[in-house]
Scaffold this motif. Sequence first.
Motif, PDB file in Angstrom:
ATOM      1  N   ILE A  47     -12.319  76.178  57.758  1.00 41.46           N
ATOM      2  CA  ILE A  47     -12.271  76.682  59.129  1.00 41.46           C
ATOM      3  C   ILE A  47     -11.498  75.691  59.987  1.00 41.46           C
ATOM      4  O   ILE A  47     -11.771  74.493  59.971  1.00 41.46           O
ATOM      5  N   LYS A  48     -10.517  76.214  60.726  1.00 41.12           N
ATOM      6  CA  LYS A  48      -9.711  75.390  61.623  1.00 41.12           C
ATOM      7  C   LYS A  48     -10.150  75.708  63.053  1.00 41.12           C
ATOM      8  O   LYS A  48     -10.166  76.875  63.457  1.00 41.12           O
ATOM      9  N   ILE A  49     -10.535  74.662  63.802  1.00 38.51           N
ATOM     10  CA  ILE A  49     -11.065  74.843  65.152  1.00 38.51           C
ATOM     11  C   ILE A  49     -10.290  73.957  66.116  1.00 38.51           C
ATOM     12  O   ILE A  49     -10.133  72.762  65.878  1.00 38.51           O
ATOM     13  N   LYS A  57     -10.696  70.510  61.114  1.00 46.66           N
ATOM     14  CA  LYS A  57     -10.768  71.338  59.914  1.00 46.66           C
ATOM     15  C   LYS A  57     -12.065  70.981  59.209  1.00 46.66           C
ATOM     16  O   LYS A  57     -12.338  69.812  58.948  1.00 46.66           O
ATOM     17  N   ILE A  58     -12.863  72.007  58.929  1.00 45.97           N
ATOM     18  CA  ILE A  58     -14.109  71.787  58.201  1.00 45.97           C
ATOM     19  C   ILE A  58     -14.160  72.730  57.000  1.00 45.97           C
ATOM     20  O   ILE A  58     -13.683  73.862  57.059  1.00 45.97           O
ATOM     21  N   LYS A  59     -14.710  72.225  55.935  1.00 44.03           N
ATOM     22  CA  LYS A  59     -14.875  73.037  54.731  1.00 44.03           C
ATOM     23  C   LYS A  59     -16.348  73.372  54.590  1.00 44.03           C
ATOM     24  O   LYS A  59     -17.210  72.503  54.703  1.00 44.03           O
ATOM     25  N   ASP A  82      -7.391  65.865  59.747  1.00 43.43           N
ATOM     26  CA  ASP A  82      -6.401  64.797  59.563  1.00 43.43           C
ATOM     27  C   ASP A  82      -6.745  63.608  60.442  1.00 43.43           C
ATOM     28  O   ASP A  82      -7.209  63.758  61.570  1.00 43.43           O
ATOM     29  N   LYS A  83      -6.487  62.403  59.938  1.00 40.93           N
ATOM     30  CA  LYS A  83      -6.762  61.181  60.694  1.00 40.93           C
ATOM     31  C   LYS A  83      -5.897  61.098  61.945  1.00 40.93           C
ATOM     32  O   LYS A  83      -6.293  60.510  62.941  1.00 40.93           O
ATOM     33  N   GLU A  84      -4.706  61.695  61.902  1.00 41.88           N
ATOM     34  CA  GLU A  84      -3.816  61.683  63.072  1.00 41.88           C
ATOM     35  C   GLU A  84      -4.453  62.394  64.259  1.00 41.88           C
ATOM     36  O   GLU A  84      -4.236  62.010  65.404  1.00 41.88           O
ATOM     37  N   GLN A  85      -5.239  63.424  63.983  1.00 40.03           N
ATOM     38  CA  GLN A  85      -5.896  64.159  65.067  1.00 40.03           C
ATOM     39  C   GLN A  85      -6.900  63.268  65.787  1.00 40.03           C
ATOM     40  O   GLN A  85      -6.998  63.284  67.012  1.00 40.03           O
ATOM     41  N   TYR A  86      -7.656  62.479  65.027  1.00 39.08           N
ATOM     42  CA  TYR A  86      -8.618  61.569  65.646  1.00 39.08           C
ATOM     43  C   TYR A  86      -7.910  60.450  66.414  1.00 39.08           C
ATOM     44  O   TYR A  86      -8.388  59.989  67.440  1.00 39.08           O
TER      45      TYR A  86
END
Length: 146
Positions: A47-49, A57-59, A82-86
């Motif tokens: 799931i992409k939120i 993104k969570i699985k 992705d770490k870039e998002q954080y």
Amino acid sequence: MRIDKFLWSIRFYKTRTIATEEIKKNRVSIGESVVKSSKEVKEGDVIKIRKNQIDYKIKVIQIPKSRIGAKLVPLHIKDVTDKEQYELLKMRKMSQDYYRIKGEGRPTKKDRRDMDDYVENDVATDFTDWDEFFGETGDDDSENED
């Protein structure tokens, strides 16, 4: 389980209504397709939120029966964001601090009381008789009158 109920039950959103509104705004997708609130979630779905201007993104590992405690969330989902998002989120928080550093602005009630206590104590201990300080006494005035 419906996706709106799933996102609420894993504590991604505070209420089910908020989850439904975010889904209506096309901020939630399974795979690459945008979903509706009634979409059923299955184990293994990714799931992409979009939340707080980053893409999570969570699985789905397991479907909970109802809303679960925060400590149990890792048993039901796996974070694959992705770490870039954080890093983007961290940079945004740092840039917001640029405008107003924490602790600046209006003083709190406690700060105000501390300042008042400091000023009252300072005035009480530092009070000086200015005539005495400059060496002026009432006797000097009588000599000048002659």
